[in-house]
Design a protein around this motif. Structure first.
Motif, PDB file in Angstrom:
ATOM      1  N   ALA A  93      -1.655 -36.565 -72.858  1.00  0.00           N
ATOM      2  CA  ALA A  93      -0.499 -36.810 -73.712  1.00  0.00           C
ATOM      3  C   ALA A  93       0.758 -37.062 -72.880  1.00  0.00           C
ATOM      4  N   ILE A  94       0.880 -36.369 -71.749  1.00  0.00           N
ATOM      5  CA  ILE A  94       2.011 -36.629 -70.849  1.00  0.00           C
ATOM      6  C   ILE A  94       1.947 -38.061 -70.346  1.00  0.00           C
ATOM      7  N   LEU A  95       0.754 -38.533 -70.000  1.00  0.00           N
ATOM      8  CA  LEU A  95       0.612 -39.927 -69.575  1.00  0.00           C
ATOM      9  C   LEU A  95       1.073 -40.879 -70.675  1.00  0.00           C
ATOM     10  N   GLY A  96       0.632 -40.634 -71.913  1.00  0.00           N
ATOM     11  CA  GLY A  96       1.040 -41.500 -73.016  1.00  0.00           C
ATOM     12  C   GLY A  96       2.541 -41.482 -73.243  1.00  0.00           C
ATOM     13  N   LEU A  97       3.128 -40.285 -73.179  1.00  0.00           N
ATOM     14  CA  LEU A  97       4.576 -40.158 -73.387  1.00  0.00           C
ATOM     15  C   LEU A  97       5.354 -40.852 -72.280  1.00  0.00           C
ATOM     16  N   THR A  98       4.966 -40.621 -71.035  1.00  0.00           N
ATOM     17  CA  THR A  98       5.725 -41.197 -69.926  1.00  0.00           C
ATOM     18  C   THR A  98       5.527 -42.712 -69.814  1.00  0.00           C
ATOM     19  N   ALA A  99       4.335 -43.195 -70.156  1.00  0.00           N
ATOM     20  CA  ALA A  99       4.113 -44.645 -70.166  1.00  0.00           C
ATOM     21  C   ALA A  99       4.989 -45.301 -71.223  1.00  0.00           C
ATOM     22  N   THR A 100       5.060 -44.677 -72.402  1.00  0.00           N
ATOM     23  CA  THR A 100       5.913 -45.186 -73.475  1.00  0.00           C
ATOM     24  C   THR A 100       7.380 -45.136 -73.078  1.00  0.00           C
ATOM     25  N   VAL A 120      11.416 -40.392 -66.049  1.00  0.00           N
ATOM     26  CA  VAL A 120      10.021 -40.226 -66.463  1.00  0.00           C
ATOM     27  C   VAL A 120       9.345 -39.106 -65.670  1.00  0.00           C
ATOM     28  N   LEU A 121       9.570 -39.069 -64.374  1.00  0.00           N
ATOM     29  CA  LEU A 121       8.975 -38.010 -63.558  1.00  0.00           C
ATOM     30  C   LEU A 121       9.536 -36.640 -63.933  1.00  0.00           C
ATOM     31  N   LEU A 122      10.826 -36.587 -64.230  1.00  0.00           N
ATOM     32  CA  LEU A 122      11.426 -35.326 -64.666  1.00  0.00           C
ATOM     33  C   LEU A 122      10.850 -34.872 -66.009  1.00  0.00           C
ATOM     34  N   MET A 123      10.536 -35.825 -66.874  1.00  0.00           N
ATOM     35  CA  MET A 123       9.914 -35.474 -68.150  1.00  0.00           C
ATOM     36  C   MET A 123       8.570 -34.786 -67.920  1.00  0.00           C
ATOM     37  N   GLY A 124       7.756 -35.359 -67.046  1.00  0.00           N
ATOM     38  CA  GLY A 124       6.469 -34.744 -66.749  1.00  0.00           C
ATOM     39  C   GLY A 124       6.623 -33.373 -66.134  1.00  0.00           C
ATOM     40  N   ALA A 125       7.562 -33.241 -65.189  1.00  0.00           N
ATOM     41  CA  ALA A 125       7.795 -31.952 -64.546  1.00  0.00           C
ATOM     42  C   ALA A 125       8.296 -30.918 -65.548  1.00  0.00           C
ATOM     43  N   LEU A 126       9.149 -31.356 -66.490  1.00  0.00           N
ATOM     44  CA  LEU A 126       9.687 -30.440 -67.502  1.00  0.00           C
ATOM     45  C   LEU A 126       8.587 -29.892 -68.397  1.00  0.00           C
ATOM     46  N   LEU A 249       2.398 -35.173 -61.620  1.00  0.00           N
ATOM     47  CA  LEU A 249       1.363 -36.141 -61.276  1.00  0.00           C
ATOM     48  C   LEU A 249       0.886 -36.908 -62.516  1.00  0.00           C
ATOM     49  N   SER A 250       0.852 -36.236 -63.655  1.00  0.00           N
ATOM     50  CA  SER A 250       0.469 -36.913 -64.899  1.00  0.00           C
ATOM     51  C   SER A 250       1.501 -37.970 -65.274  1.00  0.00           C
ATOM     52  N   ALA A 251       2.782 -37.665 -65.041  1.00  0.00           N
ATOM     53  CA  ALA A 251       3.836 -38.651 -65.293  1.00  0.00           C
ATOM     54  C   ALA A 251       3.718 -39.825 -64.336  1.00  0.00           C
ATOM     55  N   PHE A 252       3.378 -39.548 -63.083  1.00  0.00           N
ATOM     56  CA  PHE A 252       3.173 -40.607 -62.099  1.00  0.00           C
ATOM     57  C   PHE A 252       2.036 -41.519 -62.554  1.00  0.00           C
TER      58      PHE A 252
END
Length: 342
Positions: A93-100, A120-126, A249-252
């Protein structure tokens, strides 16, 4: 009175037993590598059409490495989480959110590539930080926590984009993605850039786990968290950091995914968490924590990638492919349990 002769021991029998035990030991230790070899051999034999080996075609092999890169990057973070005895179901889901988010920020907000990547990377880290915080401070199982954040992240992504994908078009004009963003989908001397990133990250985290104090702490917490507390380790802080790394990493992976598909969709990454867990388990990392390596995870990722490619080349129904994957996961876990009981 003559002394009785003692029976001569059958040295050959003992040697045979010893060799058999030694063989079984090495088979168990390198079961993931052996599994990869078996899958590659099967693919090489079965994927032949009109005298042409479709699997061994250089373009096909490059596509395999490219296709496993996203799952591989996520699986690296998942390895750390599982090593501390946790699980993270929110990675897809993090991948989907950050890709969007990446697609929307560049296309509709004209934010530019650098600021987009940072946000985007900060979103994944958060999200990873929230996972770790709730797990440690509220003592809730990571399975439950990340199941909740999986739903939250997916819902935010759908609300953000209105439930539809955001296409990415490159150019230097306003409301177009910078051409540099397409680098994440290109190749360098025939090697896909995502694969290069995956390999570099694997080397970095292999080094971290093998040679740093943080890596030793991760193994210690997964092996015996109570002993870690008694030893003075800052267990909560380390666990939170592990979840942050996994989210990062998921955001990446989400950024790479958006670049490769030239779009960001809230439905992207569906099922990626299961693929990552499967790769980690197949690679020999114990789902109970404390045992495992990044190298094993890489092998697990490659096994799944080769398997997917082979089944695709053989035109096997996608539903049956899921059955095969599930079976492999069960076998991997059974082998882990058998090894741990010895």
């Amino acid at each position: 009175m003559s002394a009785e002769k003692s029976p001569v021991p059958n040295l050959e029998q003992y040697q045979t037993k010893f060799n058999l035990k030694e063989i079984l030991y090495w088979l168990q230790r390198f079961q993931s590598i052996l599994g990869l070899i078996v899958v590659v051999i099967l693919a090489s034999i079965l994927c032949v059409r009109n005298g042409e080996n479709l699997f061994l075609d250089p373009i096909n092999l490059a596509n395999i490495v490219r296709s496993v890169s996203e799952n591989g990057i996520i699986a690296i973070g998942m390895t750390l989480v599982i090593l501390i005895g946790g699980i993270d179901l929110s990675v897809g889901a993090i991948l989907g959110l950050t890709a969007t988010a990446a697609a929307d920020l560049m296309m509709n907000k004209d934010l530019g590539m650098v600021f987009t990547l940072i946000i985007v990377l900060l979103m994944g880290a958060l999200i990873g930080w929230l996972n770790g915080l709730v797990v440690t401070k509220l003592s809730i199982q990571s399975f439950i926590v990340t199941l909740a954040t999986m739903s939250i992240a997916r819902g935010i992504a759908r609300f953000w984009s209105g439930g539809i994908g955001v296409p990415i078009t490159y150019g230097e004009e306003a409301n177009l993605a910078p051409s540099a963003f397409s680098t994440f989908a290109e190749r360098v001397y025939g090697v896909p850039v995502p694969a290069i990133i995956f390999i570099l990250l694997a080397i970095i985290f292999f080094t971290v786990l093998k040679f740093t104090r943080f890596g030793r702490y991760v193994y210690a917490i997964g092996g015996n968290e109570t002993a870690g507390h008694l030893s003075g380790l800052k267990v909560d802080r380390i666990k939170i950091l592990v979840f942050v790394i996994c989210g990062l990493l998921s955001a990446f992976a989400g950024i790479i995914h958006a670049a490769q598909l030239s779009q960001g969709s809230p439905n992207d990454g569906n099922g990626y968490e299961l693929n990552a867990i499967a790769a980690v388990a197949i690679g020999g990392t114990s789902l109970m924590g404390g045992i495992g390596t990044i190298f094993g995870t890489i092998v697990g990722v490659l096994i799944l990638g080769v398997l997917d490619n082979m089944l695709g080349l053989l035109n096997v129904n996608s539903n049956l492919q899921m059955v095969v994957k599930g079976t492999i996961i069960i076998v991997a876990v059974v082998l882990q349990k058998a090894n741990s009981n010895k």
